[in-house]
Design a protein around this motif. Structure first.
Motif, PDB file in Angstrom:
ATOM      1  N   PRO A  96       0.826  -1.210   0.000  1.00 35.97           N
ATOM      2  CA  PRO A  96       0.000   0.000   0.000  1.00 35.97           C
ATOM      3  C   PRO A  96       0.863   1.265   0.000  1.00 35.97           C
ATOM      4  O   PRO A  96       1.866   1.313   0.708  1.00 35.97           O
ATOM      5  N   PHE A  97       0.510   2.259  -0.783  1.00 35.94           N
ATOM      6  CA  PHE A  97       1.161   3.568  -0.721  1.00 35.94           C
ATOM      7  C   PHE A  97       0.278   4.585  -1.415  1.00 35.94           C
ATOM      8  O   PHE A  97      -0.604   4.231  -2.189  1.00 35.94           O
ATOM      9  N   GLU A  98       0.499   5.849  -1.113  1.00 33.20           N
ATOM     10  CA  GLU A  98      -0.212   6.900  -1.832  1.00 33.20           C
ATOM     11  C   GLU A  98       0.763   8.017  -2.176  1.00 33.20           C
ATOM     12  O   GLU A  98       1.113   8.203  -3.317  1.00 33.20           O
ATOM     13  N   CYS A  99       1.258   8.754  -1.159  1.00 30.86           N
ATOM     14  CA  CYS A  99       2.062   9.949  -1.477  1.00 30.86           C
ATOM     15  C   CYS A  99       3.485   9.601  -1.890  1.00 30.86           C
ATOM     16  O   CYS A  99       4.095  10.299  -2.679  1.00 30.86           O
ATOM     17  N   GLY A 100       4.050   8.530  -1.330  1.00 28.98           N
ATOM     18  CA  GLY A 100       5.397   8.114  -1.703  1.00 28.98           C
ATOM     19  C   GLY A 100       6.518   8.835  -0.982  1.00 28.98           C
ATOM     20  O   GLY A 100       7.694   8.544  -1.221  1.00 28.98           O
ATOM     21  N   TRP A 101       6.196   9.780  -0.050  1.00 26.89           N
ATOM     22  CA  TRP A 101       7.321  10.493   0.580  1.00 26.89           C
ATOM     23  C   TRP A 101       7.173  10.706   2.087  1.00 26.89           C
ATOM     24  O   TRP A 101       8.091  11.170   2.749  1.00 26.89           O
ATOM     25  N   SER A 139       3.818  11.730   3.843  1.00 25.48           N
ATOM     26  CA  SER A 139       2.762  12.601   4.363  1.00 25.48           C
ATOM     27  C   SER A 139       1.457  11.880   4.663  1.00 25.48           C
ATOM     28  O   SER A 139       0.670  12.340   5.465  1.00 25.48           O
ATOM     29  N   CYS A 140       1.181  10.735   4.023  1.00 26.91           N
ATOM     30  CA  CYS A 140      -0.172  10.164   4.137  1.00 26.91           C
ATOM     31  C   CYS A 140      -0.293   9.027   5.146  1.00 26.91           C
ATOM     32  O   CYS A 140      -1.348   8.813   5.711  1.00 26.91           O
ATOM     33  N   GLY A 141       0.747   8.260   5.354  1.00 27.60           N
ATOM     34  CA  GLY A 141       0.713   7.145   6.295  1.00 27.60           C
ATOM     35  C   GLY A 141       0.153   5.854   5.705  1.00 27.60           C
ATOM     36  O   GLY A 141       0.106   4.831   6.392  1.00 27.60           O
ATOM     37  N   THR A 142      -0.240   5.879   4.445  1.00 26.97           N
ATOM     38  CA  THR A 142      -0.837   4.689   3.815  1.00 26.97           C
ATOM     39  C   THR A 142       0.123   3.496   3.803  1.00 26.97           C
ATOM     40  O   THR A 142      -0.309   2.346   3.821  1.00 26.97           O
ATOM     41  N   CYS A 143       1.413   3.765   3.783  1.00 25.49           N
ATOM     42  CA  CYS A 143       2.389   2.681   3.611  1.00 25.49           C
ATOM     43  C   CYS A 143       2.865   2.083   4.935  1.00 25.49           C
ATOM     44  O   CYS A 143       3.790   1.271   4.943  1.00 25.49           O
ATOM     45  N   PRO A 191       5.573  13.927   8.315  1.00 23.53           N
ATOM     46  CA  PRO A 191       4.272  14.282   8.884  1.00 23.53           C
ATOM     47  C   PRO A 191       3.427  13.074   9.285  1.00 23.53           C
ATOM     48  O   PRO A 191       2.655  13.150  10.237  1.00 23.53           O
ATOM     49  N   ALA A 192       3.584  11.948   8.591  1.00 25.00           N
ATOM     50  CA  ALA A 192       2.727  10.786   8.879  1.00 25.00           C
ATOM     51  C   ALA A 192       3.211   9.968  10.075  1.00 25.00           C
ATOM     52  O   ALA A 192       2.533   9.050  10.514  1.00 25.00           O
ATOM     53  N   VAL A 193       4.392  10.289  10.613  1.00 26.74           N
ATOM     54  CA  VAL A 193       4.913   9.511  11.750  1.00 26.74           C
ATOM     55  C   VAL A 193       4.241   9.993  13.031  1.00 26.74           C
ATOM     56  O   VAL A 193       4.260  11.181  13.344  1.00 26.74           O
ATOM     57  N   ILE A 212       6.483   1.358  10.775  1.00 26.85           N
ATOM     58  CA  ILE A 212       7.392   2.150   9.937  1.00 26.85           C
ATOM     59  C   ILE A 212       6.685   2.574   8.644  1.00 26.85           C
ATOM     60  O   ILE A 212       5.722   1.943   8.225  1.00 26.85           O
ATOM     61  N   LEU A 213       7.205   3.643   8.051  1.00 25.22           N
ATOM     62  CA  LEU A 213       6.749   4.038   6.709  1.00 25.22           C
ATOM     63  C   LEU A 213       7.653   3.318   5.718  1.00 25.22           C
ATOM     64  O   LEU A 213       8.860   3.570   5.679  1.00 25.22           O
ATOM     65  N   THR A 214       7.097   2.432   4.908  1.00 16.23           N
ATOM     66  CA  THR A 214       7.968   1.710   3.968  1.00 16.23           C
ATOM     67  C   THR A 214       8.544   2.644   2.909  1.00 16.23           C
ATOM     68  O   THR A 214       9.576   2.350   2.326  1.00 16.23           O
ATOM     69  N   CYS A 215       7.890   3.805   2.693  1.00 16.01           N
ATOM     70  CA  CYS A 215       8.406   4.727   1.666  1.00 16.01           C
ATOM     71  C   CYS A 215       9.611   5.520   2.149  1.00 16.01           C
ATOM     72  O   CYS A 215      10.271   6.178   1.348  1.00 16.01           O
ATOM     73  N   GLN A 216       9.875   5.509   3.455  1.00 16.24           N
ATOM     74  CA  GLN A 216      10.983   6.303   3.992  1.00 16.24           C
ATOM     75  C   GLN A 216      11.828   5.499   4.969  1.00 16.24           C
ATOM     76  O   GLN A 216      12.353   6.025   5.936  1.00 16.24           O
TER      77      GLN A 216
HETATM   78  S1  FES Z   1       3.229   6.451   0.993  1.00 14.35           S
HETATM   79 FE1  FES Z   1       2.482   8.148   2.083  1.00 14.35          FE
HETATM   80  S2  FES Z   1       3.612   8.072   3.922  1.00 14.35           S
HETATM   81 FE2  FES Z   1       4.436   6.492   2.744  1.00 14.35          FE
END
Ligand code: FES
Ligand SMILES: Cc1cc2nc3c(=O)[nH]c(=O)nc-3n(C[C@H](O)[C@H](O)[C@H](O)COP(=O)(O)OP(=O)(O)OC[C@H]3O[C@@H](n4cnc5c(N)ncnc54)[C@H](O)[C@@H]3O)c2cc1C
Length: 339
Positions: free
Chosen positions: A47-52, A54-58, A75-77, A87-91
């Motif tokens: 799962p992901f949305e913003c990729g960086w 901000s959203c927390g989806t990942c 911001p999503a942490v 953890i955020l898999t995108c970061q």
């Molecule tokens: S995809 Fe949005 S916080 Fe990781």
């Protein structure tokens, strides 16, 4: 979990293996590589949305292993994430082999993101500290107009920029603003023609939905980028839906691409352009005030439209509040917060 701010340290010479708990899926993550990027490269959907950040989806739960957080203040942490080993898999990059628990996974069926090498062709001044950057990609791009790319402007320095042009070419175009003293935009504005940067695309949910509803495109500042891409797509396909474009800025100088917008709107059968300036000159005939002021007076008739909005977080939040006040259906609102 260990963490570092903007610049991750090297987690080790070798690659690490990531196993997804409850499945037989496993993939390899290269040194310093983000877990999400490695998964999609392996054809595994996470799962992901913003990729960086901000959203927390990942968010995923770390069942076993050690990781390095590449952006611990994202911001999503949330404070409880560390306690729950989320953890955020995108970061996040592994420092050992890992087992992760994710809510959903499977082979990827979506348009996967793709890594490109992008060489700067030219940068054109559009307004005060605003430029249009044109990059040549190593391969043809695949995205939907309105989506954005993540541009790596230094090690760990990843910033989002929305594409303004049509997809399917080997060039991409961004309109970006420089914020003096801030890392990402300063690095972008320092690039010279011939310089190359890694670019990952596509990301985002701002693409044109089919249907009968009217379309409202609302932009503040450089939020114009995805709005311009959507308007160009509407013009290219000679779309017959009613379209309203709202664009707000401080002064006429900041209202970049106004002529281009006027030409695109004039080419559509049922489109109107509404400008809003906070500090206009005497000759300005549009709204004096915020873009929300221009939208507010027309919202009763436009509440049921498909809404697309992009710009600074404060502007996007103000428009969202306005739309909620008018009971605009949430499923028909699509937005990018440029923060
Ligand atoms: S995809 Fe949005 S916080 Fe990781
Ligand atoms: C979906 C989206 C689309 C965007 N499209 C455009 C566009 O078309 N044109 C444009 O000019 N701007 C766009 N932006 C804004 C752009 O990405 C940058 O935020 C902006 O250029 C300012 O970056 P900066 O580094 O100069 O400022 P900074 O204030 O240093 O950083 C800007 C943002 O990046 C975040 N950030 C800080 N460190 C990291 C890190 N290590 N990894 C990831 N993020 C971090 C910060 O929280 C802050 O929100 C977009 C933003 C988003 C989210």
């Amino acid at each position: 979990m260990s963490s570092s701010p903007e610049h991750p340290s090297d987690p080790g010479a070798g690659a690490f293996s990531v196993r997804l708990a409850g499945t037989d899926l496993r993939f390899t993550v290269g040194p310093g590589e983000r877990i999400l990027a490695a998964a999609r490269r392996a054809g595994i959907w996470l799962p992901f949305e913003c990729g960086w950040g901000s959203c927390g989806t990942c968010k995923a739960t770390l069942v076993e292993g050690e990781v390095e957080l590449l952006y611990p203040d994202a911001p999503a942490v949330e404070p409880r994430d560390a306690r729950r080993r989320r953890i955020l898999t995108c970061q996040t990059t592994p420092c050992s082999d890992l087992t992760l628990k994710v809510l959903r996974t499977g082979p990827t069926a979506e348009r996967p993101t793709c890594d490109h090498r992008a060489e700067l062709l030219d940068a054109q001044e559009l307004g005060p500290d605003i430029r249009r950057f044109r990059f040549r990609l190593d391969t043809t791009s695949r995205y939907r107009p309105g989506q954005y790319a993540i541009v790596e402007l230094g090690r760990g320095l990843r910033r989002c920029y929305s594409m303004t042009g049509p997809a399917g070419l080997d060039t991409v175009e961004f309109i970006a603003k420089r914020y003096p003293g801030r890392a990402g935009s300063t690095a972008l504005f320092t690039l010279s023609p011939g310089d190359a940067v890694p670019v990952e695309l596509p990301y985002g949910d701002m693409w044109l939905r089919p249907g009968e509803r009217d379309i409202v495109l609302t932009a503040g500042g450089t939020g114009l980028s995805p709005i311009l891409a959507l308007l160009r797509e509407l013009a290219d396909t000679a779309d017959t839906r009613r379209v309203h474009v709202f664009y707000g800025a401080n002064t006429e100088e900041d209202l970049v691409c106004w002529d281009e917008l006027q030409a695109l709107v004039a080419g559509l059968p049922a489109a109107r352009l509404h400008g809003a300036l906070l500090k206009p000159s005497e000759s300005w005939s549009g709204t004096v005030g915020l873009v929300t002021d221009a939208l507010r007076v027309r919202l009763p008739e436009l509440r049921g439209a498909e809404h697309y909005l992009a710009g600074p977080p404060v502007m996007v939040d103000a428009v969202l509040t306005l739309l909620r006040e008018h009971n605009a259906p949430i499923d028909h609102i699509h937005y990018d917060r440029f923060g």
